[in-house]
Structure formats: structure tokens, C-alpha cells
Design an enzyme around this catalytic site. Structure first.
Site, PDB file in Angstrom:
ATOM      1  N   CYS B  98       0.879  -1.167   0.000  1.00  0.00           N
ATOM      2  CA  CYS B  98       0.000   0.000   0.000  1.00  0.00           C
ATOM      3  C   CYS B  98       0.922   1.224   0.000  1.00  0.00           C
ATOM      4  O   CYS B  98       1.974   1.205   0.634  1.00  0.00           O
ATOM      5  CB  CYS B  98      -0.848  -0.025   1.267  1.00  0.00           C
ATOM      6  SG  CYS B  98      -1.992   1.347   1.367  1.00  0.00           S
ATOM      7  N   ASN B 202      -9.421   3.710   3.798  1.00  0.00           N
ATOM      8  CA  ASN B 202      -8.712   4.994   3.791  1.00  0.00           C
ATOM      9  C   ASN B 202      -8.035   5.283   2.444  1.00  0.00           C
ATOM     10  O   ASN B 202      -7.227   6.196   2.343  1.00  0.00           O
ATOM     11  CB  ASN B 202      -7.693   5.053   4.939  1.00  0.00           C
ATOM     12  CG  ASN B 202      -6.621   3.985   4.829  1.00  0.00           C
ATOM     13  OD1 ASN B 202      -6.577   3.233   3.865  1.00  0.00           O
ATOM     14  ND2 ASN B 202      -5.755   3.909   5.825  1.00  0.00           N
ATOM     15  N   LEU B 205      -8.114   9.115  -4.031  1.00  0.00           N
ATOM     16  CA  LEU B 205      -7.407   9.916  -5.039  1.00  0.00           C
ATOM     17  C   LEU B 205      -7.779  11.355  -4.733  1.00  0.00           C
ATOM     18  O   LEU B 205      -8.965  11.677  -4.609  1.00  0.00           O
ATOM     19  CB  LEU B 205      -7.852   9.518  -6.452  1.00  0.00           C
ATOM     20  CG  LEU B 205      -7.148  10.256  -7.604  1.00  0.00           C
ATOM     21  CD1 LEU B 205      -7.047   9.353  -8.833  1.00  0.00           C
ATOM     22  CD2 LEU B 205      -7.853  11.545  -7.982  1.00  0.00           C
ATOM     23  N   GLU B 206      -6.772  12.206  -4.557  1.00  0.00           N
ATOM     24  CA  GLU B 206      -7.061  13.604  -4.205  1.00  0.00           C
ATOM     25  C   GLU B 206      -6.399  14.576  -5.160  1.00  0.00           C
ATOM     26  O   GLU B 206      -5.279  14.337  -5.628  1.00  0.00           O
ATOM     27  CB  GLU B 206      -6.522  13.907  -2.790  1.00  0.00           C
ATOM     28  CG  GLU B 206      -7.437  13.464  -1.672  1.00  0.00           C
ATOM     29  CD  GLU B 206      -7.018  13.979  -0.292  1.00  0.00           C
ATOM     30  OE1 GLU B 206      -7.760  13.701   0.653  1.00  0.00           O
ATOM     31  OE2 GLU B 206      -5.976  14.638  -0.154  1.00  0.00           O
ATOM     32  N   GLY B 374      -2.785  12.565   4.335  1.00  0.00           N
ATOM     33  CA  GLY B 374      -3.612  13.012   5.456  1.00  0.00           C
ATOM     34  C   GLY B 374      -4.989  12.384   5.341  1.00  0.00           C
ATOM     35  O   GLY B 374      -5.191  11.424   4.599  1.00  0.00           O
ATOM     36  N   SER B 375      -5.961  12.886   6.059  1.00  0.00           N
ATOM     37  CA  SER B 375      -7.340  12.450   5.881  1.00  0.00           C
ATOM     38  C   SER B 375      -8.001  13.491   4.984  1.00  0.00           C
ATOM     39  O   SER B 375      -7.419  14.527   4.712  1.00  0.00           O
ATOM     40  CB  SER B 375      -8.042  12.366   7.229  1.00  0.00           C
ATOM     41  OG  SER B 375      -7.998  13.625   7.838  1.00  0.00           O
ATOM     42  N   MET B 376      -9.204  13.219   4.530  1.00  0.00           N
ATOM     43  CA  MET B 376      -9.756  14.028   3.434  1.00  0.00           C
ATOM     44  C   MET B 376     -10.006  15.509   3.758  1.00  0.00           C
ATOM     45  O   MET B 376     -10.116  16.314   2.849  1.00  0.00           O
ATOM     46  CB  MET B 376     -11.027  13.387   2.889  1.00  0.00           C
ATOM     47  CG  MET B 376     -12.092  13.186   3.923  1.00  0.00           C
ATOM     48  SD  MET B 376     -13.326  12.030   3.308  1.00  0.00           S
ATOM     49  CE  MET B 376     -14.141  11.604   4.832  1.00  0.00           C
ATOM     50  N   HIS B 399       3.884   7.572   7.913  1.00  0.00           N
ATOM     51  CA  HIS B 399       3.190   7.360   6.637  1.00  0.00           C
ATOM     52  C   HIS B 399       1.879   8.120   6.530  1.00  0.00           C
ATOM     53  O   HIS B 399       1.305   8.218   5.453  1.00  0.00           O
ATOM     54  CB  HIS B 399       2.980   5.879   6.371  1.00  0.00           C
ATOM     55  CG  HIS B 399       1.745   5.286   7.010  1.00  0.00           C
ATOM     56  ND1 HIS B 399       1.448   5.416   8.340  1.00  0.00           N
ATOM     57  CD2 HIS B 399       0.746   4.549   6.477  1.00  0.00           C
ATOM     58  CE1 HIS B 399       0.320   4.787   8.601  1.00  0.00           C
ATOM     59  NE2 HIS B 399      -0.131   4.256   7.504  1.00  0.00           N
ATOM     60  N   LYS B 475     -13.170   9.030  -2.649  1.00  0.00           N
ATOM     61  CA  LYS B 475     -12.987   7.987  -1.633  1.00  0.00           C
ATOM     62  C   LYS B 475     -13.520   6.672  -2.149  1.00  0.00           C
ATOM     63  O   LYS B 475     -14.541   6.627  -2.821  1.00  0.00           O
ATOM     64  CB  LYS B 475     -13.794   8.324  -0.375  1.00  0.00           C
ATOM     65  CG  LYS B 475     -13.274   9.465   0.449  1.00  0.00           C
ATOM     66  CD  LYS B 475     -11.938   9.214   1.059  1.00  0.00           C
ATOM     67  CE  LYS B 475     -11.995   8.313   2.277  1.00  0.00           C
ATOM     68  NZ  LYS B 475     -10.642   8.155   2.882  1.00  0.00           N
TER      69      LYS B 475
END
Lengths: 148, 476
Positions: B98, B202, B205-206, B374-376, B399, B475
Site C-alpha cells: 500500500c 482509507n 485519489l485527491e 492526510g485524511s480528506m 506514513h 474515496k
């Protein structure tokens, strides 16, 4: 989404328990086989409401392990493999145990995003918080954490 | 975690002297606030890792460490095969390789602002994400094995990206030593139509805007400019990796007593590197690494198509691709001696410093880009490997943020729709097939990624280069 669910028969039911990153699944039943069936329902409930999954197609599953705890993990992992490879969800389970050998049938249907609103894919059943025990009243409990 | 059990070495380094069956000390890199919030399980797990045969120097936990399986997530340990060292399926994890890759778009945030909705919708339509999704390819047995041997190189040879991409991927896009014949038919069956899919949980693609630069020299070398937009992709080896993890975990639990290994926790299942089980796992695990690299390469191609269709002339070039669940054979200096070690990084990023021979020519003198997701709703970071990091934790860094709250707690606290609306009001567009999935992944359910990155920087594991703010998040 319920955190618990189950049937009236023999007090069999399932529940989730918390884990920091993932999810614990627990099945309780009058027999070891019933507890395994309920643990499988708990696992489906990590992904979707089991009541939304029609038991339309049957899939046979066989597995074997050296003890009850490893057998629970094997059973859930066999289901995870079928869910992933067939893109299916399951809502009804019949488990038969013959010593360390498990033979089961799981009924379900193909994943439908609109209908099932699946939350998350399950990567694998783990040995974390793994427990298969019989309590003083004779009820079986089967649980572990699943990695999502 | 109870600080009384730890010896504080600096404001970001804590040491646990060997006790019981520990063969080496354990070291945790974190500031006082992060370590106070860490689960006691991190203490238990990192000290268990320190008992494994052939472990070298110390067992390490990164600032984002949290309760994992056998190893803490954010755990690093290296083993010497010739000193009875082991390889552990639990030490790599279920989602083998991952990782994160980040791409330049060359576009300014202001340029894409009018297209943001359409970009979000098109990316959500064209990047397969979530439960039951399938990718653009269906692999027969021959192609499956070729993919497992070739990794991102296989994808490039099939028209998914270019040779230039491979320079910017660890192992040059192809992990040596992969043995597709060690990968079970079940694992291959699970992967048949999953190449080019994000997965769920988790993974994301951002589109992100570079909002702050900390190190102008490294930023220049990575071509990061404030106000520009990058794309980050976080996913792994999909069903194939999960199945390999599952199967070898069981095999290693069963074989451990025969190898004289007394496991303190079944999830620490391992086998000597010099053993048939150890070698079989390494062959299969390396094939899964290639699967992850191929997967991120195909997703990159799909992303490039969306951009090319909507903004003709856009070229998305790869900054770097890191894997944070691996076991890799590397050379490290320990007590003045250069040794070949098998370095496990479970939820930890390799962070080679300047001069490392495995880095591509144009990055060699500056160091490896270290991509921290990070988180979204929060930030992501780009760091760079350091000289001093090479003597700490075998060139490894954190990470991501790491969860601070269970999925149940998160769904009790947030509702998916409200969260999507709230983030939209902050200019962050979320697209996901599952609103409950969004709630479970609420930014508030994660640790403060900025504090994690700050601790990694202060500990010298890697140095901050740039901060990225999410604009669009797809997500799984």
C-alpha cells in the site's frame, strides 16, 4: 446501521466491537456452528445491512484448520475470498462442522451499489481479539477483528 | 501510553530498555502529546517485535504509530538473515505495498477552480472505487504472471504511462525477486479484474493545492510551487495482496513451532528468511509489491485521461511513488559495519537521504521524496529523506495521520451527508459511493497529521518540504 442483530432461535445473535483502525465481529449461538454463522452475519454488517441482501445465489465453502480459533478465521477468510472474487454479499449461512472440517453454504447476491450502499471492503479476518469459547450456560461465542 | 515505562532521550525520542524476551531495545519517535495519546497496544506490540529472532539494533515506532496486527502500524524492524533473522507476514500487513504517489499537474489552483466540480465528477466516474468495482483490464493466467513479475514496468509496456514514470518509483517500478508461482490461485482469482481500482477504507485519489513551502531547495528540485495543484493516489495491491497476507499468516503460525519460534502474538507470525516458508513468502510478497505498483500506474493512466479530456494539453508527471507496507532487502550501516538487512516497514515510509544509490540521478543529491497522506479534510505533506535519518530507524519515516478513533465512534459522531456538505463549504469536494464510508473516515477520526509530521521532522527522520491542502477527494 445496527451494531447488533440476530434471530430469536436459540438466542443466536451477532455484534460488532470496536478496534482503533478496523472492526471486531462477534457471533453468539447455542452451537459452535451457529456462532460461526452469526459471526459471518456480523461481517456482512460491516459492509452493508444484511437485511438488504437477498439470499438468491448459493455458494459452497469448505475449510479446515488445526483448532476452532484458526477455523473461525479460515471460515471468514473463505467468505471474504468469495465476496471479493464473485463481487457478492451474503446474508444467509448454514454451517456444518465435522471435527476440524467445516462445510458451509452461503446465500447472497451480486453487489448493487445503489441497493446495498456498501461501506467498505474487507481485506482479511485476523488473529486479533480472536476467541472461540463456550460459556457456563453452554452458549458459544466466536469473534475476531477484520481488517478493512 | 504511560510515560513512566519509557526513558526520554530527547523531546521526540523515547526508549524502552530490553526486558523479558526482548533481544533489542524499542524506540518510539513522537512528542509528548502524541505519545501520551498512543494506545498501550503500541507499547505491547513494539516490545513484542523486539523479541523476534535476528532483529538488529532496535524495534522502532513512528510518530503516527497505532494498534496494528502483531506489528504496530507505524512499526519498523530489520532482520539479518545470517543471524537467524525472520520475515513476518504480519510485519508487512494485509495490504502489501500500500502506498502513495503524487503527480504534478502544472496547473494553478485558480485555473482549475471553475472546473473543480466537473473534475470531481469525471474522476469519480472514471476511477473505479469502492466495494465490487472492477478495473479496465481482465488478466488471463499468462498476463497475471507477467504483471506480477513486471510491476509498473509491465503497465508501461502495455501503454499505461511512460518510461519516465519508472524513474520516479521505488525499485524503478519493478521489484526484483518476485515469484508469481508462489502466489496462490485464490490470490490470482481475487485480482483478475481489480488492476486499476482504488479499493475502499482509507484509500483515495485527491487533487491537492500546494499551500506552503518549508524547504525551497528541495521544493525546487521536486518542482513544487506554491499555489499549484498535484494529484495524490493512495492504494495498494488490492485483493491479491490481502489474500497472500491471509494465507502466509496462517502458514507461518503453523510452521513457527517447527522453526523453534515462540510467538508472543499469533499476528507476529514469521519464518526464518533462510527457510522454505520464508523464501516462498518473499517471492509472493514481492509479486504483490509489483501488483501494487502496476495498480497505481494504471490508475495514473486513467487520471491522465480525465485531465487530457477536460483540460487538453495537461501533462501529469510523477513526482514519486512510495510503498509503506513492505519488507525490502537493503544495505545499512550498523555499529560501523555495512550489513544486508530485511527491513520491515508496516505503515512506515522509506526515506533515503542524499546520495543513496537507489535514487534516480536527478534526486540523488537531495534525497528521496517522502509522501505523507492526510485524511480528506486535513493536509498531506511532502518531506525529504535526510542524512541523519539513515542512522535512525533504517531510513524510515511516518506514513500518515493514523486513526485516533474507531469506525463506530466516528459514525456516532458524524453523518456522511453533513460531513460532505461541511467539507464542501471549506472548498473540499468529496465523491464516494458510500456516505457511511465517508463518516467512518471523518477527518476528526484521525490524529493531527501536522503534529505527526512535525515530530518526524524534529526527530530527523525526514525534513518537511511542502504542505498540501485537499481540493477534491475521491474515496473508495
Amino acid at each position: 446501521m445496527n451494531q447488533t442483530g440476530g434471530t430469536a432461535m436459540g438466542g443466536a445473535h451477532w455484534a460488532h466491537f470496536p478496534h482503533q483502525a478496523d472492526m471486531g465481529v462477534r457471533g453468539v449461538g447455542p452451537t459452535l456452528a451457529a456462532a460461526f454463522e452469526q459471526a459471518a452475519l456480523a461481517m456482512t454488517a460491516v459492509v452493508t445491512d444484511p437485511a438488504s441482501v437477498a439470499p438468491a445465489l448459493a455458494v459452497d465453502i469448505d475449510c479446515e484448520a488445526p483448532d476452532d480459533e484458526l477455523l473461525l478465521v479460515d471460515w471468514l477468510n473463505a467468505l471474504i475470498l468469495e465476496m471479493a472474487a464473485r463481487h457478492m454479499l451474503f446474508s444467509r449461512f448454514e454451517v456444518g462442522l465435522d471435527g476440524r472440517h467445516l462445510h458451509a453454504t452461503a446465500w447472497g447476491e451480486a453487489v448493487d451499489i445503489e441497493k446495498h450502499q456498501p461501506v467498505v471492503e474487507i481485506k482479511g479476518a485476523t488473529y486479533t481479539e480472536l476467541k472461540v469459547v463456550r460459556d457456563e450456560s453452554g452458549r458459544w461465542l466466536a469473534q475476531c477483528v477484520v481488517d478493512v | 501510553m504511560d510515560l513512566a515505562q519509557l526513558k526520554q532521550v530527547s523531546d521526540v525520542e523515547w526508549r524502552i530498555a530490553p526486558f523479558g524476551k526482548m533481544r533489542v531495545p524499542a524506540v518510539i519517535y513522537a512528542d509528548q502529546a502524541l505519545i501520551s495519546e498512543m494506545d498501550d497496544k503500541v507499547f505491547e506490540q513494539i516490545t513484542n517485535v523486539a523479541t523476534l529472532p535476528g532483529i538488529v539494533q532496535a524495534a522502532y515506532a513512528m510518530p503516527d504509530a497505532h494498534w496494528g496486527y502483531g506489528f504496530p502500524i507505524g512499526g519498523v524492524a530489520a532482520f539479518d538473515a545470517d543471524a537467524g533473522g525472520v520475515v513476518s507476514a504480519g510485519g508487512v500487513g494485509f495490504d502489501i505495498s500500500c502506498g502513495v504517489r503524487t503527480l504534478h499537474t502544472g496547473l494553478k489552483a485558480a485555473d482549475i477552480a471553475p472546473l473543480k466540480q466537473r473534475l470531481a465528477d469525471r474522476l469519480f466516474t472514471h476511477i473505479p472505487a469502492g466495494v465490487g468495482s472492477t478495473g479496465p483490464l481482465r488478466l488471463d493466467a499468462g498476463e497475471m504472471d507477467a504483471m506480477l513479475r513486471g510491476g509498473a514496468r509491465w503497465a508501461v509496456e502495455h501503454g499505461y504511462g511512460s518510461e519516465a514514470d519508472l524513474d520516479r518509483i521505488e525499485e524503478h517500478g519493478c521489484m526484483a525477486g518476485a515469484e508469481p508461482n508462489r502466489v496462490s490461485e485464490h490470490a490470482k482469482r481475487r485480482q483478475r479484474d481489480e488492476i486499476g481500482t482504488l479499493g475502499s477504507g482509507n484509500h483515495y485519489l485527491e487533487l491537492q493545492e500546494i499551500v506552503e513551502i518549508y524547504d525551497t531547495k528541495a521544493a525546487d528540485r521536486f518542482r513544487l510551487r506554491q499555489g499549484e495543484v498535484v494529484v495524490s493516489i493512495h492504494c495498494g495491491s488490492r485483493g491479491l495482496g490481502h489474500q497472500i497476507g491471509t494465507e502466509f499468516l496462517k502458514q507461518m503460525v503453523i510452521s513457527a513451532p517447527g522453526y523453534g519460534i515462540d510467538l508472543p502474538d499469533r499476528e507476529l507470525a514469521c519464518a526464518p528468511i533462510h527457510s522454505p516458508v520464508g523464501q516462498a513468502y518473499l517471492g509472493a510478497m514481492r509479486a504483490a509489491v509489483n501488483c501494487a505498483l502496476a495498480n497505481r500506474q494504471v490508475i495514473t493512466h486513467l487520471t491522465r485521461k480525465v485531465f487530457a479530456d477536460l483540460i487538453p494539453g495537461t501533462h501529469l508527471s510523477l513526482i514519486y511513488d512510495v510503498s509503506h507496507n513492505t519488507c525490502k532487502e537493503e544495505w545499512h550501516t550498523v555499529d560501523g559495519q555495512t550489513r544486508r538487512l530485511y527491513v520491515h516497514r508496516k505503515g512506515a515510509t522509506r526515506a533515503f537521504g542524499p546520495g543513496h544509490p537507489s535514487l534516480p540521478g536527478e534526486l540523488r543529491d537531495i534525497g528521496q521524496p517522502v509522501l505523507i497522506g492526510g485524511s480528506m479534510g486535513t493536509a498531506s505533506y511532502i518531506l525529504v529523506g535526510t542524512e541523519e535519518g539513515m542512522s535512525r530507524a533504517f531510513s524510515s519515516a511516518c506514513h500518515g495521520a493514523g486513526r485516533s478513533m474507531s469506525r463506530h465512534q466516528a459514525t456516532r459522531q458524524w453523518h456522511g451527508r453533513a460531513l460532505v456538505d461541511e467539507l464542501a463549504s471549506q472548498g473540499i469536494l468529496i465523491r464516494s459511493p458510500s456516505l457511511r464510508g465517508v463518516a467512518e473516515e471523518a477527518p476528526g477520526a484521525y490524529k493531527d497529521v501536522s503534529a505527526v509530521v512535525e515530530a518526524a521532522d524534529r526527530a530527523g527522520l525526514a525534513r518537511k518540504v511542502a504542505k498540501l491542502k485537499p481540493l477534491v477527494c475521491i474515496k473508495g
